[in-house]
Design an enzyme around this catalytic site. Structure first.
Site, PDB file in Angstrom:
ATOM      1  N   GLU A 151      88.360  -6.005  49.653  1.00  0.00           N
ATOM      2  CA  GLU A 151      89.311  -7.139  49.076  1.00  0.00           C
ATOM      3  C   GLU A 151      88.636  -7.538  47.726  1.00  0.00           C
ATOM      4  OE1 GLU A 151      92.152  -9.014  51.384  1.00  0.00           O
ATOM      5  OE2 GLU A 151      92.050  -6.647  50.666  1.00  0.00           O
TER       6      GLU A 151
ATOM      7  N   GLY B  28     102.589  -4.279  51.201  1.00  0.00           N
ATOM      8  CA  GLY B  28     103.555  -4.472  52.264  1.00  0.00           C
ATOM      9  C   GLY B  28     103.382  -3.164  53.363  1.00  0.00           C
TER      10      GLY B  28
ATOM     11  N   SER C 239      97.602  -2.673  47.447  1.00  0.00           N
ATOM     12  CA  SER C 239      97.693  -2.351  48.915  1.00  0.00           C
ATOM     13  C   SER C 239      98.523  -1.214  49.154  1.00  0.00           C
ATOM     14  CB  SER C 239      98.260  -3.656  49.504  1.00  0.00           C
ATOM     15  OG  SER C 239      98.188  -3.474  51.022  1.00  0.00           O
ATOM     16  N   ALA C 240      99.928  -1.225  49.761  1.00  0.00           N
ATOM     17  CA  ALA C 240     100.457   0.008  50.214  1.00  0.00           C
ATOM     18  C   ALA C 240     101.064   0.751  48.843  1.00  0.00           C
ATOM     19  CB  ALA C 240     101.707  -0.392  50.813  1.00  0.00           C
TER      20      ALA C 240
ATOM     21  N   HIS D 268      92.087  -2.793  51.472  1.00  0.00           N
ATOM     22  CA  HIS D 268      91.562  -4.116  52.480  1.00  0.00           C
ATOM     23  C   HIS D 268      90.391  -3.398  53.169  1.00  0.00           C
ATOM     24  CE1 HIS D 268      95.388  -6.160  51.195  1.00  0.00           C
ATOM     25  NE2 HIS D 268      96.058  -4.985  51.732  1.00  0.00           N
TER      26      HIS D 268
END
Length: 245
Positions: free
Chosen positions: A190, A86, A118-119, A155
Site C-alpha cells: 500500500e 475495483g 489497483s485493478a 495491495h
C-alpha cells in the site's frame, strides 16, 4: 511507454489519490484530456465524478468512457488513460466487451500515458491471474493489456506472525502461482507505485516498498527509488498478451 501503476488509490487518513498527488501531477504533465475507465466499479457516473474532482486542480478534463456509444473513441482522443480500481474480473470483462483492450493498448503504444490503480494496475499485466479479487463475473479470457511483461500483486500484505487467520498468506498464493507459471510477480505494498518512462522502470512511494517473487528464487525486497528496469525485458510465460491457458 509512459506508465504510472499505483497499488492503491486511497491511503488511510487521506483523500482519493492524495497520497500520490505530486507523482500524478508530474506524470500527467501537459495532458489535458484524460479518458477514465470506471468499469471496475458499479456506479460509473459517481466514480468518474470522484476522479474529476481529484484531478480538477491539475487542469485535467476527465471524460468517462462509459458516456460514449463507442468508448474506444474517447480513448483514441485522450492524452492519457486512467483505469480505476475495483473488481478486476468485472473490469476485464468490460474492457473486452467494449473493445477497449486493443484500443487502450494502441493509444498507449502511440504515446498516451497510462495510469492504473489497483485493478487498473492489474490490467497493465499480461493477465489478471495475480489479482486479489473474487471472480464475480467471468471474462472471456484472463488476458489483459500486456503493457508490462511481468505480473503485479497490488495491495500486497506481508504475513502477520501473530494473526489467527488460517488461510494462505499472499506470499503463499504467489508461490502457488509459480507452481504453474514462470513469470516474476511484484508485490506492491500500500502506498507504492511503479513509474515507467523512456525505457526505465522505477519504484516510488512509501518506505515499505515492494517485494519481488521469482520462480525458484528467494523473495527480494526493494525500496522507493529502486531501478526495476530489468523487469521490462522479462519474457512472460504466456504465448502472447492475448493468450489464455
Amino acid at each position: 511507454m509512459h506508465l504510472l501503476l499505483l497499488s492503491n488509490s486511497t491511503a488511510p487518513g487521506r483523500g482519493y489519490l492524495d497520497h500520490a498527488r505530486e507523482e500524478i501531477a508530474d506524470f500527467l504533465g501537459g495532458a489535458r484530456r484524460l479518458a477514465f475507465v470506471p468499469y471496475a466499479g458499479a456506479d460509473h457516473d459517481g466514480y468518474t465524478a470522484q476522479v474529476a474532482r481529484a484531478l480538477d486542480p491539475l487542469g485535467v478534463e476527465v471524460t468517462g468512457v462509459h458516456t460514449a456509444s463507442r468508448p474506444a473513441e474517447v480513448v483514441a482522443a485522450a492524452d492519457a488513460v486512467f483505469v480505476g480500481g475495483g473488481n478486476s474480473f468485472r473490469l476485464l470483462a468490460a474492457l473486452h466487451r467494449h473493445g477497449l483492450v486493443d484500443a487502450v493498448r494502441a493509444r498507449v503504444t502511440a504515446g498516451a500515458g497510462y495510469m492504473g490503480s489497483s485493478a487498473g494496475t492489474n490490467m497493465a499485466c499480461p493477465t489478471l491471474r495475480t489479482t486479489n479479487d473474487m471472480p464475480i463475473v467471468q471474462p472471456p479470457t484472463f488476458a489483459a493489456l500486456g503493457l508490462v511483461p511481468f505480473q503485479i500483486n497490488p495491495h500486497y500484505l506481508d504475513p502477520a506472525p501473530d494473526s489467527s487467520h488460517m488461510g494462505e498468506t499472499r506470499a503463499q498464493r504467489i508461490a502457488e502461482f509459480h507452481q504453474e507459471n514462470d513469470v516474476p510477480v511484484l508485490g506492491l505494498r500500500e502506498g507504492t507505485w511503479l513509474r515507467a518512462s523512456d525505457g526505465r522502470l522505477v519504484l516510488g512511494g512509501i518506505e515499505a516498498g515492494a517485494v519481488l517473487f521469482e520462480r525458484g528464487s528467494e523473495a527480494e525486497e526493494f525500496r522507493p527509488g529502486a531501478e526495476l528496469t530489468r523487469l521490462l525485458t522479462t519474457a512472460a510465460a504466456f504465448d502472447s498478451p492475448a493468450a489464455d491457458r
